[in-house]
Scaffold this motif. Structure first.
Motif, PDB file in Angstrom:
ATOM      1  N   ILE A 499       0.903  -1.294  -0.101  1.00  0.00           N
ATOM      2  CA  ILE A 499       0.055   0.008   0.116  1.00  0.00           C
ATOM      3  C   ILE A 499       0.785   1.271  -0.151  1.00  0.00           C
ATOM      4  N   LEU A 500       0.842   2.068  -1.072  1.00  0.00           N
ATOM      5  CA  LEU A 500       1.684   3.195  -1.126  1.00  0.00           C
ATOM      6  C   LEU A 500       0.703   4.354  -0.717  1.00  0.00           C
ATOM      7  N   LEU A 501       0.824   5.044   0.390  1.00  0.00           N
ATOM      8  CA  LEU A 501       0.369   6.062   0.629  1.00  0.00           C
ATOM      9  C   LEU A 501       1.172   7.397   0.714  1.00  0.00           C
ATOM     10  N   ASP A 502       0.254   8.668   0.804  1.00  0.00           N
ATOM     11  CA  ASP A 502       0.957   9.840   0.882  1.00  0.00           C
ATOM     12  C   ASP A 502       1.506  10.351  -0.699  1.00  0.00           C
ATOM     13  N   GLY A 503       1.147   9.745  -1.453  1.00  0.00           N
ATOM     14  CA  GLY A 503       1.773   9.893  -2.969  1.00  0.00           C
ATOM     15  C   GLY A 503       1.598  11.450  -3.162  1.00  0.00           C
ATOM     16  N   ALA A 504       0.404  11.889  -3.073  1.00  0.00           N
ATOM     17  CA  ALA A 504       0.010  13.098  -3.444  1.00  0.00           C
ATOM     18  C   ALA A 504       1.102  14.365  -2.529  1.00  0.00           C
ATOM     19  N   ARG A 505       1.291  13.891  -1.479  1.00  0.00           N
ATOM     20  CA  ARG A 505       2.043  14.655  -0.466  1.00  0.00           C
ATOM     21  C   ARG A 505       3.330  14.906  -0.939  1.00  0.00           C
ATOM     22  N   MET A 506       3.986  13.580  -1.502  1.00  0.00           N
ATOM     23  CA  MET A 506       5.270  13.423  -1.843  1.00  0.00           C
ATOM     24  C   MET A 506       5.297  14.257  -3.492  1.00  0.00           C
ATOM     25  N   LEU A 507       4.456  14.113  -4.205  1.00  0.00           N
ATOM     26  CA  LEU A 507       4.531  14.938  -5.223  1.00  0.00           C
ATOM     27  C   LEU A 507       4.417  16.597  -5.153  1.00  0.00           C
ATOM     28  N   GLN A 508       4.256  16.930  -3.998  1.00  0.00           N
ATOM     29  CA  GLN A 508       3.923  18.554  -3.855  1.00  0.00           C
ATOM     30  C   GLN A 508       5.394  18.805  -3.574  1.00  0.00           C
ATOM     31  N   ALA A 509       6.534  18.239  -3.319  1.00  0.00           N
ATOM     32  CA  ALA A 509       7.760  18.779  -2.989  1.00  0.00           C
ATOM     33  C   ALA A 509       8.102  19.606  -4.078  1.00  0.00           C
ATOM     34  N   PRO A 510       8.691  20.944  -3.925  1.00  0.00           N
ATOM     35  CA  PRO A 510       9.138  21.655  -4.876  1.00  0.00           C
ATOM     36  C   PRO A 510      10.573  21.535  -5.479  1.00  0.00           C
ATOM     37  N   GLU A 511      10.587  20.150  -6.272  1.00  0.00           N
ATOM     38  CA  GLU A 511      11.880  20.016  -6.871  1.00  0.00           C
ATOM     39  C   GLU A 511      11.634  19.552  -8.332  1.00  0.00           C
ATOM     40  N   LEU A 512      12.697  19.774  -9.140  1.00  0.00           N
ATOM     41  CA  LEU A 512      12.388  19.558 -10.552  1.00  0.00           C
ATOM     42  C   LEU A 512      12.180  18.088 -10.733  1.00  0.00           C
ATOM     43  N   ARG A 513      12.823  17.133 -10.219  1.00  0.00           N
ATOM     44  CA  ARG A 513      12.852  15.646 -10.571  1.00  0.00           C
ATOM     45  C   ARG A 513      11.823  15.063  -9.450  1.00  0.00           C
ATOM     46  N   ILE A 514      10.949  15.749  -8.933  1.00  0.00           N
ATOM     47  CA  ILE A 514      10.188  14.844  -7.792  1.00  0.00           C
ATOM     48  C   ILE A 514       9.289  13.855  -8.431  1.00  0.00           C
ATOM     49  N   THR A 515       8.596  14.085  -9.892  1.00  0.00           N
ATOM     50  CA  THR A 515       8.186  13.026 -10.080  1.00  0.00           C
ATOM     51  C   THR A 515       8.591  11.736 -10.419  1.00  0.00           C
ATOM     52  N   GLU A 516       9.886  11.749 -11.188  1.00  0.00           N
ATOM     53  CA  GLU A 516      10.554  10.598 -11.457  1.00  0.00           C
ATOM     54  C   GLU A 516      11.207  10.035 -10.035  1.00  0.00           C
ATOM     55  N   SER A 517      11.373  10.844  -9.031  1.00  0.00           N
ATOM     56  CA  SER A 517      11.904  10.429  -7.742  1.00  0.00           C
ATOM     57  C   SER A 517      10.744   9.761  -7.038  1.00  0.00           C
ATOM     58  N   CYS A 518       9.667   9.959  -7.093  1.00  0.00           N
ATOM     59  CA  CYS A 518       8.482   9.285  -6.653  1.00  0.00           C
ATOM     60  C   CYS A 518       8.330   8.069  -7.490  1.00  0.00           C
ATOM     61  N   LEU A 519       8.297   8.188  -8.665  1.00  0.00           N
ATOM     62  CA  LEU A 519       8.095   6.726  -9.452  1.00  0.00           C
ATOM     63  C   LEU A 519       9.130   5.633  -9.258  1.00  0.00           C
ATOM     64  N   ARG A 520      10.334   6.367  -9.025  1.00  0.00           N
ATOM     65  CA  ARG A 520      11.508   5.301  -8.465  1.00  0.00           C
ATOM     66  C   ARG A 520      11.216   4.834  -6.973  1.00  0.00           C
ATOM     67  N   TRP A 521      10.551   5.512  -6.030  1.00  0.00           N
ATOM     68  CA  TRP A 521      10.418   5.213  -4.773  1.00  0.00           C
ATOM     69  C   TRP A 521       9.336   4.070  -4.650  1.00  0.00           C
ATOM     70  N   TRP A 522       8.206   4.546  -5.402  1.00  0.00           N
ATOM     71  CA  TRP A 522       7.270   3.332  -5.652  1.00  0.00           C
ATOM     72  C   TRP A 522       7.708   2.002  -6.418  1.00  0.00           C
ATOM     73  N   ALA A 523       8.330   2.347  -7.300  1.00  0.00           N
ATOM     74  CA  ALA A 523       8.632   0.850  -8.191  1.00  0.00           C
ATOM     75  C   ALA A 523       9.625   0.361  -7.256  1.00  0.00           C
ATOM     76  N   ASN A 524      10.398   0.724  -6.476  1.00  0.00           N
ATOM     77  CA  ASN A 524      11.463   0.043  -5.699  1.00  0.00           C
ATOM     78  C   ASN A 524      10.424  -0.811  -4.575  1.00  0.00           C
ATOM     79  N   ALA A 525       9.530   0.005  -4.138  1.00  0.00           N
ATOM     80  CA  ALA A 525       8.702  -0.622  -2.968  1.00  0.00           C
ATOM     81  C   ALA A 525       7.841  -1.773  -3.675  1.00  0.00           C
ATOM     82  N   ALA A 526       7.260  -1.518  -4.994  1.00  0.00           N
ATOM     83  CA  ALA A 526       6.357  -2.558  -5.542  1.00  0.00           C
ATOM     84  C   ALA A 526       7.129  -3.758  -5.785  1.00  0.00           C
ATOM     85  N   SER A 527       8.729  -3.587  -6.101  1.00  0.00           N
ATOM     86  CA  SER A 527       9.569  -4.908  -6.444  1.00  0.00           C
ATOM     87  C   SER A 527       9.739  -5.819  -5.419  1.00  0.00           C
TER      88      SER A 527
END
Length: 665
Positions: A499-527
C-alpha cells in the motif's frame, strides 16, 4: 603533462639544490591542497640518496618556504638534462606503496576537468588516509579461486533473462538495464543481476566495481554475491568501515588479483583494472557527491568506461532522465527482460479519497486485511515520526515556533508540540494568524500510521521501519510493516500486498525531479511484493501514476525529457551554478560571454543570504562543456590567486558547481 610550467612554481631551498653532472632525476608532484591555483604538477628534484621512488607514491614536498611541507603524490619520474634550473628537493618519501596508479590519476584528472574542479579533491575521496600498521603488515593475498562451474551456470541463467546483456558484458559495451522486479531466494532481482555480472567477469579473470547508494543496498548486494563468488574475492568500500579496515581494503584493490569491489559513490574510483562498472539506481541523490567538485558517480563511471574500455551497466527499476538521454543519443544500449514482469498495480484517484474522507480507500483497506491474514503487508508513507507537522485547528495555518519560526510537530498523541528546528516545547502556543491556541495533526508519519493501523487491525503486529528504527528483514508471519520511502525491509517470500500512501504529498515537493523520484520510490517498493501480490497507489493520478501502473519507466523518462527540452532544463542541457561575491561572479560571467555563453543562457545573478554573496545559473550545451569548464576553472583560479584582498573577504570568493541536480535561483 602539458600544464607543467617551464619554470616551476616550487621555490628552491638552495640555489645549488640538485645540481650535479649533465642531468638529474626529477619528480612531477600533484600537491594535495584545496587551493585551486595549486591544481597542477610541480617539478621537484630528487635527492641523491633517494633510490626507491616511483609514480603513485606519497611524498612530502616544500612549498614557498623551506619550513613548510605539504603532502603530495608523484605522478611522473623524469630525467632533466638542464641541471642548472633552480628546483626544490623532495622533503621525504612517505611510503613506497604506489597508492595512486596511473589509471587512477587519469580518471581523477578527467573527472575534475569536466567538473571545473581539482584532481586532488577527487583523489581525497578515492585514497584513504595512510595507516602505518596496516601498511607494514600488509601481504597481498593469493588470487581467489574463480567461481565454480555451477555458480557460473547460475549467473549465466540470470543474465540470459535480459535481451542482449551477455553481448554487452562480453563486448565491453554500455547499457541501461531495466531490472526485473522480482524476488528470488529472498533476494531482489537487481542484486542477483549485478552479482551475476560480476561473477562472470571474475570467471574471466577481471575485476568489477559495483556502486550502490547506501548501506541497505550494499548488504543486499553482498548477500547476493555470497551465493556466487568466494567471500575473499569481495572487497567492501563504505564509510562504516574503520580507518584500518578501509585502508586494508584499498590495498587489496591495488593488487593484480581480480576482485569485486562493492561500495557507495566513492567506490567508483577504486583503482582496480575493472572489466565491469555497474551502478544501481543512479537516480538516487545519494550517488551525487556533496563535496567539491561534486562529481556524480554516474558521470565518473562514464568517464572511467571511456578511459578503460570496461563494460558499463546502469541498472534500475525505473529510468532516470539522465540515463534516458544517453540512451536517446545512442551512448547507452537499452536492455530489458526477455519476458517482462509487470507488477499488479491498482490506482485510487484523489477524487475517491475526497468522497470518502479516508486516508486509505476501502479497496486498499480490504486488500490489506485479506493479505495480512497470510503474511506481511508493506505500507509506505512519506515521513517518519508521529505527526511531523501541525496546523492551526481554526484557520489551518502552519503552526510555527515563536522563537525560531520552525515547524511544530507532535512526538505522540496528546504530546506538547515541539519545534523541529530548535527543539523547544510550545506549551502556550497561539496562532499568529487567528490567535487560536488549538492545533491539529496535518500529516501522519510512520509512528502515527502504525498507531492508526494497530487499532484498525487488532491482533496483527505492526512494525515500523524508518531512519530512527532501521530494519533490514522481516519474516513471513502476518504483519503490517510501516516504512518510509527507501527504508522498506525485505520480507521473506515477498510482501503479500503493498500500500503506497501519501503519494500526493510526495509529489508536492518543490523539486524539478520529484515525479521521477516518486516513480522510483514506488517502483522500488513494488518490487518487494510477492509474485502476483496487489499493489495500491493511493490518491495519485496523471502520467506518473499511469507509468507505474503500466510499468513503463523508460517511456515516462522520455516524456520528461521532451517536456524539459523547450525550457532548457537539466538534463537536456548542462547547468552550472556560480556563487560568490558580486565582482567575482560578474568576472566569471564576462569570461563566459567571450566564448559565446551569455544572454538567455545566464539566469541571475541574485542575492543569496545576508552576507552579500550572489548566485547565477548558466545553461550550456554538452558540446560546449569542455570550454565552459576550463573557462570557469580559470576564473576560480584567478579569483583565488589574488594577492591583495579587502579585510574580511573569504579566501576563495567564487565557487562553481557544474551539473547541479536541482537549479536554485
Amino acid at each position: 603533462m602539458s600544464t607543467v610550467p617551464e619554470a616551476t612554481p616550487a621555490e628552491a631551498t638552495s640555489a645549488d639544490a640538485g645540481r650535479s653532472g649533465d642531468g638529474r632525476r626529477i619528480a612531477r608532484v600533484l600537491i594535495d591542497s584545496p587551493l585551486p591555483q595549486l591544481d597542477r604538477l610541480f617539478d621537484y628534484a630528487l635527492p641523491k640518496d633517494v633510490v626507491e621512488v616511483g609514480p603513485g607514491m606519497r611524498v612530502k614536498a616544500p612549498l614557498r618556504t623551506a619550513g613548510r611541507v605539504i603532502d603530495g603524490y608523484i605522478v611522473e619520474i623524469d630525467v632533466e638534462p638542464d641541471a642548472t634550473r633552480t628546483l626544490s628537493e623532495i622533503e621525504s618519501v612517505v611510503s613506497t606503496v604506489e597508492v595512486m596508479p596511473e589509471r587512477l590519476y587519469r580518471l581523477a584528472r578527467k573527472a575534475a576537468d569536466r567538473a571545473a574542479g581539482s584532481a586532488s579533491d577527487i583523489l581525497r575521496l578515492a585514497i584513504p588516509k595512510r595507516q602505518v600498521r596496516v601498511e607494514k603488515s600488509w601481504q597481498e593475498p593469493e588470487p581467489c579461486a574463480p567461481p565454480s562451474s555451477d555458480a557460473v551456470d547460475r549467473a549465466r541463467a540470470i543474465t540470459a533473462a535480459y535481451d542482449g546483456l551477455d553481448a554487452v558484458l562480453s563486448g565491453s559495451g554500455r547499457a541501461a538495464v531495466e531490472a526485473i522486479p522480482v524476488l528470488q531466494d529472498d533476494l531482489p532481482g537487481w542484486a542477483l543481476l549485478l552479482a551475476s555480472a560480476a561473477a562472470l567477469q571474475l570467471a574471466e579473470g577481471r575485476s568489477s566495481v559495483l556502486v550502490v547508494p547506501d548501506y541497505r543496498d550494499q548488504e543486499l548486494l553482498l548477500s547476493a554475491l555470497a551465493t556466487l563468488v568466494d567471500e575473499e574475492a569481495v572487497v567492501r568500500h563504505d564509510a562504516r568501515q574503520t580507518n584500518p579496515d578501509r585502508y586494508r581494503a584499498f590495498l587489496r584493490t591495488l593488487g593484480d588479483a581480480p576482485c569485486v569491489v562493492v561500495g557507495n559513490r566513492s567506490a567508483v574510483y577504486s583503482p582496480v583494472q575493472a572489466g565491469l562498472v555497474a551502478i544501481w539506481d543512479d537516480g538516487d541523490p545519494l550517488l551525487a557527491e556533496p563535496l567539491a567538485p561534486y562529481v556524480h558517480a554516474r558521470d565518473a563511471a562514464l568517464i572511467r568506461q571511456e578511459e578503460e574500455g570496461s563494460a558499463l551497466l546502469i541498472v534500475g527499476h525505473t529510468r532516470s532522465t539522465d540515463a534516458e538521454r544517453l540512451v536517446q543519443h545512442g551512448w547507452l544500449q537499452d536492455v530489458t527482460a526477455v519476458r517482462r514482469v509487470i507488477p499488479q498495480v491498482r490506482l485510487s484517484t484523489p477524487q475517491e479519497l475526497e468522497q470518502t474522507g479516508q486516508r486509505v480507500p476501502s479497496s486498499a483497506f480490504a486488500t490489506a486485511r485479506a493479505a495480512a491474514a497470510e503474511g506481511p503487508v508493506l505500507v509506505q508513507v512519506a515521513r517518519p515520526g508521529f505527526a511531523p507537522t501541525l496546523v492551526c485547528a481554526t484557520c489551518r495555518a502552519p503552526a510555527r515556533c515563536a522563537h525560531c519560526g520552525g515547524p511544530l510537530g507532535a512526538r505522540r498523541r496528546g504530546a506538547v508540540p515541539v519545534c523541529g528546528w530548535c527543539g523547544r516545547s510550545a506549551n502556550s502556543w497561539r496562532c499568529g494568524n487567528c490567535s487560536s491556541d488549538q492545533v491539529r495533526l496535518a500529516s501522519s508519519g510512520t509512528e502515527r500510521t502504525a498507531d492508526e493501523l494497530g487499532r484498525a487491525f487488532p491482533g496483527v503486529r505492526v512494525i515500523v521501519s524508518d531512519g530512527s528504527h532501521p530494519l533490514q528483514h522481516v519474516d513471513a508471519r502476518p504483519a503490517l510493516v510501516v516504512a518510509t520511502r527507501g527504508a522498506e525491509p525485505l520480507a521473506s517470500g515477498g510482501y503479500r500486498a503493498v500500500i503506497l500512501l501519501d503519494g500526493a504529498r510526495m509529489l508536492q515537493a518543490p523539486e524539478l525531479r520529484i515525479t521521477e523520484s516518486c516513480l522510483r520510490w514506488w517502483a522500488n517498493a513494488a518490487s518487494l511484493a510477492a509474485p502476483g501480490a496487489p499493489i495500491h497507489l493511493v490518491g495519485v493520478d496523471g502520467p506518473v501514476a499511469r507509468a507505474l501502473a503500466t510499468w513503463s519507466p523508460a517511456a515516462y523518462a522520455r516524456s520528461e525529457l521532451e517536456a524539459r527540452l523547450p525550457l532548457r532544463m537539466p538534463p537536456t542541457t548542462r547547468v552550472a551554478q556560480l556563487e560568490g561575491l558580486p565582482a567575482s561572479v560578474r568576472t566569471a560571467l564576462d569570461a563566459l560571454a567571450q566564448i559565446g555563453i551569455a544572454g538567455e543562457a545566464v539566469l541571475g545573478p541574485l542575492p543569496v543570504g545576508d552576507d552579500g554573496r550572489v548566485r547565477a545559473l548558466v545553461r550550456f550545451a554538452y558540446a560546449a562543456g569542455q570550454s565552459v569548464a576550463s573557462t570557469l576553472r580559470a576564473a576560480v583560479i584567478a579569483d583565488a590567486a589574488q594577492s591583495r584582498r579587502p579585510r574580511g573577504r573569504p579566501r576563495v570568493s567564487l565557487s562553481v558547481h557544474l551539473d547541479i541536480l536541482e537549479p536554485e535561483i
